[in-house]
Design a protein around this motif. Structure first.
Motif, PDB file in Angstrom:
ATOM      1  N   ALA A  69       0.678  -1.152   0.167  1.00  0.00           N
ATOM      2  CA  ALA A  69      -0.057  -0.180  -0.019  1.00  0.00           C
ATOM      3  C   ALA A  69       1.215   1.221   0.142  1.00  0.00           C
ATOM      4  N   VAL A  70       1.890   1.262   0.627  1.00  0.00           N
ATOM      5  CA  VAL A  70       2.412   2.514   0.874  1.00  0.00           C
ATOM      6  C   VAL A  70       3.073   3.014  -0.450  1.00  0.00           C
ATOM      7  N   PRO A  71       3.125   2.832  -1.816  1.00  0.00           N
ATOM      8  CA  PRO A  71       3.774   3.478  -2.626  1.00  0.00           C
ATOM      9  C   PRO A  71       2.657   4.216  -3.342  1.00  0.00           C
ATOM     10  N   PHE A  72       1.059   3.705  -3.062  1.00  0.00           N
ATOM     11  CA  PHE A  72       0.134   4.713  -3.676  1.00  0.00           C
ATOM     12  C   PHE A  72      -0.376   5.642  -2.107  1.00  0.00           C
ATOM     13  N   LEU A  73       0.018   4.866  -1.201  1.00  0.00           N
ATOM     14  CA  LEU A  73      -0.523   6.496  -0.045  1.00  0.00           C
ATOM     15  C   LEU A  73       0.713   7.444  -0.389  1.00  0.00           C
ATOM     16  N   ALA A  74       2.241   7.508  -0.850  1.00  0.00           N
ATOM     17  CA  ALA A  74       2.911   8.274  -1.004  1.00  0.00           C
ATOM     18  C   ALA A  74       2.564   9.373  -2.251  1.00  0.00           C
ATOM     19  N   ARG A  75       1.906   8.913  -2.927  1.00  0.00           N
ATOM     20  CA  ARG A  75       1.559   9.065  -4.158  1.00  0.00           C
ATOM     21  C   ARG A  75       0.544   9.874  -3.756  1.00  0.00           C
ATOM     22  N   ILE A  76      -0.215   9.748  -3.010  1.00  0.00           N
ATOM     23  CA  ILE A  76      -1.529  10.564  -2.446  1.00  0.00           C
ATOM     24  C   ILE A  76      -1.123  11.942  -1.374  1.00  0.00           C
ATOM     25  N   ALA A  77       0.044  11.322  -0.427  1.00  0.00           N
ATOM     26  CA  ALA A  77       0.200  12.936   0.347  1.00  0.00           C
ATOM     27  C   ALA A  77       1.416  13.656  -0.901  1.00  0.00           C
ATOM     28  N   VAL A  78       1.913  13.047  -2.042  1.00  0.00           N
ATOM     29  CA  VAL A  78       2.459  14.007  -2.676  1.00  0.00           C
ATOM     30  C   VAL A  78       1.490  15.190  -3.011  1.00  0.00           C
ATOM     31  N   ALA A  79       1.063  14.709  -3.890  1.00  0.00           N
ATOM     32  CA  ALA A  79      -0.039  15.513  -4.566  1.00  0.00           C
ATOM     33  C   ALA A  79      -1.620  14.852  -4.607  1.00  0.00           C
ATOM     34  N   GLY A  80      -2.166  14.048  -3.612  1.00  0.00           N
ATOM     35  CA  GLY A  80      -3.568  14.123  -3.602  1.00  0.00           C
ATOM     36  C   GLY A  80      -4.330  15.299  -2.570  1.00  0.00           C
ATOM     37  N   PRO A  81      -5.627  14.723  -2.471  1.00  0.00           N
ATOM     38  CA  PRO A  81      -6.234  16.289  -2.490  1.00  0.00           C
ATOM     39  C   PRO A  81      -5.484  16.652  -1.012  1.00  0.00           C
ATOM     40  N   ALA A  82      -5.662  18.031  -1.069  1.00  0.00           N
ATOM     41  CA  ALA A  82      -5.500  18.526   0.361  1.00  0.00           C
ATOM     42  C   ALA A  82      -6.026  18.133   1.745  1.00  0.00           C
ATOM     43  N   ALA A  83      -7.133  17.680   1.973  1.00  0.00           N
ATOM     44  CA  ALA A  83      -7.435  17.174   2.918  1.00  0.00           C
ATOM     45  C   ALA A  83      -7.351  15.621   3.610  1.00  0.00           C
ATOM     46  N   ALA A  84      -6.526  14.886   2.477  1.00  0.00           N
ATOM     47  CA  ALA A  84      -6.132  13.350   2.531  1.00  0.00           C
ATOM     48  C   ALA A  84      -4.141  13.912   2.842  1.00  0.00           C
ATOM     49  N   ARG A  85      -3.823  14.621   2.891  1.00  0.00           N
ATOM     50  CA  ARG A  85      -1.961  14.559   2.519  1.00  0.00           C
ATOM     51  C   ARG A  85      -1.626  14.264   4.277  1.00  0.00           C
ATOM     52  N   GLU A  86      -1.833  15.073   5.141  1.00  0.00           N
ATOM     53  CA  GLU A  86      -1.622  15.099   6.534  1.00  0.00           C
ATOM     54  C   GLU A  86      -1.712  13.828   7.094  1.00  0.00           C
TER      55      GLU A  86
END
Length: 241
Positions: A69-86
């Motif tokens: 799951a980590v690579p997908f989560l890393a992508r979201i942390a960098v460029a996902g919705p603002a509400a999800a990144r932190e």
């Protein structure tokens, strides 16, 4: 799903999640939760985070689905919705280092020692034991249960938590080069989160330590600056140790 985030989930459905495990056995539900993180329903996103924290990081345990799951989560942390990144960054930190911040904040993590211990607890160390047990079992139900565990170990899993946690740690380590961009972002919370995460990766310190020292020197937010300085101190201990 918001189309602009579809690219972050490329390959998500190519993973055989059902063959992976989390705290509640089959990880078939993980891609749905990850996809929900990129949606526009805040309540659904909250529930998805709760489900991920309780499944791929259950009370500190990591499972075969966790590093995948980590690579997908890393992508979201960098460029996902603002509400999800932190919160995604928080999940990545937990997947990497469990609750180490509660115990090792003055010393950091001895990754070399962790690797040495995990090397003695890999699947190849346990497989002969399961096969020996199978050879002596006659009860049908007990044999079926042992066979299932033996096959799980033969597939590259270990029942030792040090080994499974290290797989997750290494998955996050592999994503650090891409996550470094958060140090230069406008969001101070994300700058703080990535500085904090970097503190637990002495093997990456040749790259991260100069960046953390620069952040500590120029950061205007006191919490972010203090976090960067603490991270640099933890990494510096291993760099000179």
């Amino acid at each position: 799903m918001i189309n602009e985030y579809e690219k972050l989930l490329a390959g998500l459905d190519d993973v055989d999640w059902a063959s992976l495990s989390h705290a509640y056995w089959s990880a078939h539900d993980v891609p749905g939760h990850i996809r929900t993180l990129c949606g526009d329903d805040d309540e659904a996103r909250k529930q998805a985070f709760n489900s991920l924290f309780n499944s791929i990081f259950h009370q500190g345990s990591r499972y075969s689905a966790s590093p995948v799951a980590v690579p997908f989560l890393a992508r979201i942390a960098v460029a996902g919705p603002a509400a999800a990144r932190e919160k995604t960054m928080l999940l990545l930190t937990r997947l990497a280092v469990d609750w180490h911040d509660e115990y090792d904040v003055t010393t950091g993590i001895n990754v070399a020692g962790w690797r040495a211990a995990a090397a003695e607890a890999g699947p190849e160390e346990f497989l002969p034991w399961y096969e020996e047990q199978l050879a002596g079992v006659t009860d049908t139900d007990e044999r079926a249960q042992l066979q299932e565990l033996r096959d799980w170990v033969a597939a590259g899993n270990s029942p030792d938590s040090r080994w499974s946690a290290l797989q997750s740690y290494d998955a996050v380590l592999a994503e650090l080069p891409g996550l470094l961009v958060l140090l230069d972002g406008d969001d101070r919370c994300l700058r703080t989160r990535i500085a904090y995460l970097l503190a637990w990766f002495p093997e990456f310190s040749a790259t991260s330590l100069p960046r953390l020292l620069a952040l500590a020197a120029h950061e205007k937010d006191p919490v972010t600056a203090a976090t960067a300085l603490l991270a640099a101190g933890l990494l510096g201990r291993w760099a000179v140790g």
